[in-house]
Design an enzyme around this catalytic site. Structure first.
Site, PDB file in Angstrom:
ATOM      1  CB  THR A  70      -5.263   6.430  -1.295  1.00  0.00           C
ATOM      2  OG1 THR A  70      -5.508   5.817  -2.037  1.00  0.00           O
ATOM      3  CG2 THR A  70      -5.296   6.249   0.500  1.00  0.00           C
ATOM      4  CD  GLU A  85      -3.128  -0.362   0.105  1.00  0.00           C
ATOM      5  OE1 GLU A  85      -2.841   0.212  -0.802  1.00  0.00           O
ATOM      6  OE2 GLU A  85      -4.006  -1.435   0.420  1.00  0.00           O
TER       7      GLU A  85
HETATM    8  N1  HSE Z   1      -8.469   2.836   4.994  1.00  0.00           N
HETATM    9  C1  HSE Z   1      -7.518   4.265   4.036  1.00  0.00           C
HETATM   10  C2  HSE Z   1      -8.633   5.241   3.758  1.00  0.00           C
HETATM   11  C3  HSE Z   1      -8.371   2.815   2.496  1.00  0.00           C
HETATM   12  O1  HSE Z   1      -9.354   5.277   3.471  1.00  0.00           O
HETATM   13  O2  HSE Z   1      -7.793   5.725   3.400  1.00  0.00           O
HETATM   14  C4  HSE Z   1      -8.103   3.546   1.598  1.00  0.00           C
HETATM   15  O3  HSE Z   1      -8.985   2.730   0.657  1.00  0.00           O
END
Ligand code: HSE
Length: 315
Positions: free
Chosen positions: A189, A128
């Site tokens: 993100t 990630e």
């Molecule tokens: N939990 C993470 C966020 C997921 O919301 O940033 C990213 O897909």
């Protein structure tokens, strides 16, 4: 012993409203396919793909995962990692996680690495970093195990393990994902994590906690239809929705025609509605109209929970 393993892993939705970085659910919509092949040591790690993804292993989700596992297990071989990307990248459907999870499973299988679920979640999470800039485990756990998952959001809390639990989700619920056709930043993100509030009112935390607890308890009991009535998130959603044109209207429209719940899918910009009924086409149309009101076209994807990844080839 196999020389090459191919794994297919599903896309996912993270957070499910109040479960920021903790909840994930695998979706039977798109699957990434990753083939890892053993090569001589001098080959190094190479990514092969005809899709629009980074081919530099240090910038590629699966490349990062493979390198971490190779180092941890003392694997001498070189690795060819072939990726067939089917999950749309950058829209909140766990695209990087699907490739990361598929690669972790393929490596585990190919080298008898004997990693358990908690190790696999840790190593898949490393991928990630390529897209989010930070590690989070919700999407990778969903792609690794299918169904609904709960993970410990703390990075490196226990060394090379991540606390994770999962349960199957009834096929009686349906998800409607509205994927807006808008330009997303390269490290979306990372950008959408930048708007999250640093301080939270205690009473807001308490409400989110109640909703999250309901969701987890109901899924565990097999009451998916009740779990999806508790997707309200009053902490992250209000901050992030500003990045999604038409969000309020999309959600309002979905709820008006009978969705049980509606929220941002992962870090967005896709919006996901959940229903226990057969009104999914209507909900999709209503969400489309919501985006239209902000002059944004969207694609509607109607899907069921996914049971998880599969090893589809060993050679
Ligand atoms: N939990 C993470 C966020 C997921 O919301 O940033 C990213 O897909």
């Amino acid at each position: 012993m196999a020389k090459s393993v191919t794994v297919r892993a599903p896309c996912s939705t993270a957070n499910l409203g109040p479960g920021f970085d903790v909840f994930g659910m695998a979706l039977d919509a798109f699957y990434d396919e990753v083939t890892v092949t053993k090569k001589p040591k001098s080959f190094g790690i190479k990514i092969v793909s005809s899709d629009d993804i980074p081919l530099d292993p240090k910038k590629n989700t699966a490349g990062l995962v493979a390198a971490a596992i190779k180092k941890d297990s003392g694997i001498e071989n070189g690795l060819e990692i072939k990726i067939k990307k089917n999950v749309p990248a950058g829209y909140g459907m766990g695209s990087s996680a699907a490739s990361a999870a598929a690669c972790a499973i393929a490596m585990n299988e190919l080298f008898d690495a004997l990693y358990d679920d908690e190790n696999l979640t840790y190593f898949a999470g490393i991928g990630e970093r390529a897209s989010a800039g930070t590690v989070h485990y919700d999407n990778v756990a969903a792609s690794l195990f299918g169904g609904f998952v709960v993970v410990d959001p703390r990075v490196n809390a226990r060394g090379k393990f991540v606390n994770v639990t999962d349960c199957e989700v009834s096929q009686d619920i349906t998800m409607i994902v509205a994927v807006p056709k808008i330009k997303v930043p390269k490290q979306k993100t990372k950008a959408s994590r930048g708007v999250i509030p640093r301080n939270v009112k205690f009473s807001d935390a308490s409400i989110n906690l109640a909703n999250a607890a309901y969701i987890a308890a109901c899924f565990a009991k097999g009451w998916a239809d009740i779990a999806i009535n508790h997707l309200e998130d009053i902490i992250v959603e209000p901050a992030r929705k500003k990045m999604i044109p038409g969000f309020d209207k999309v959600k309002k429209n979905a709820m008006k025609v009978g969705a049980n719940g509606c929220t941002i899918s992962g870090a967005g910009p896709s919006v996901i509605a959940f229903t226990e009924g057969d009104n999914f086409t209507e909900i999709g149309e209503a969400m489309k109209k919501g985006f239209k009101s902000a002059k944004v076209d969207c694609e509607i994807i109607i899907c069921k929970p996914s049971k998880g990844p599969k090893i589809i080839k060993r050679k």
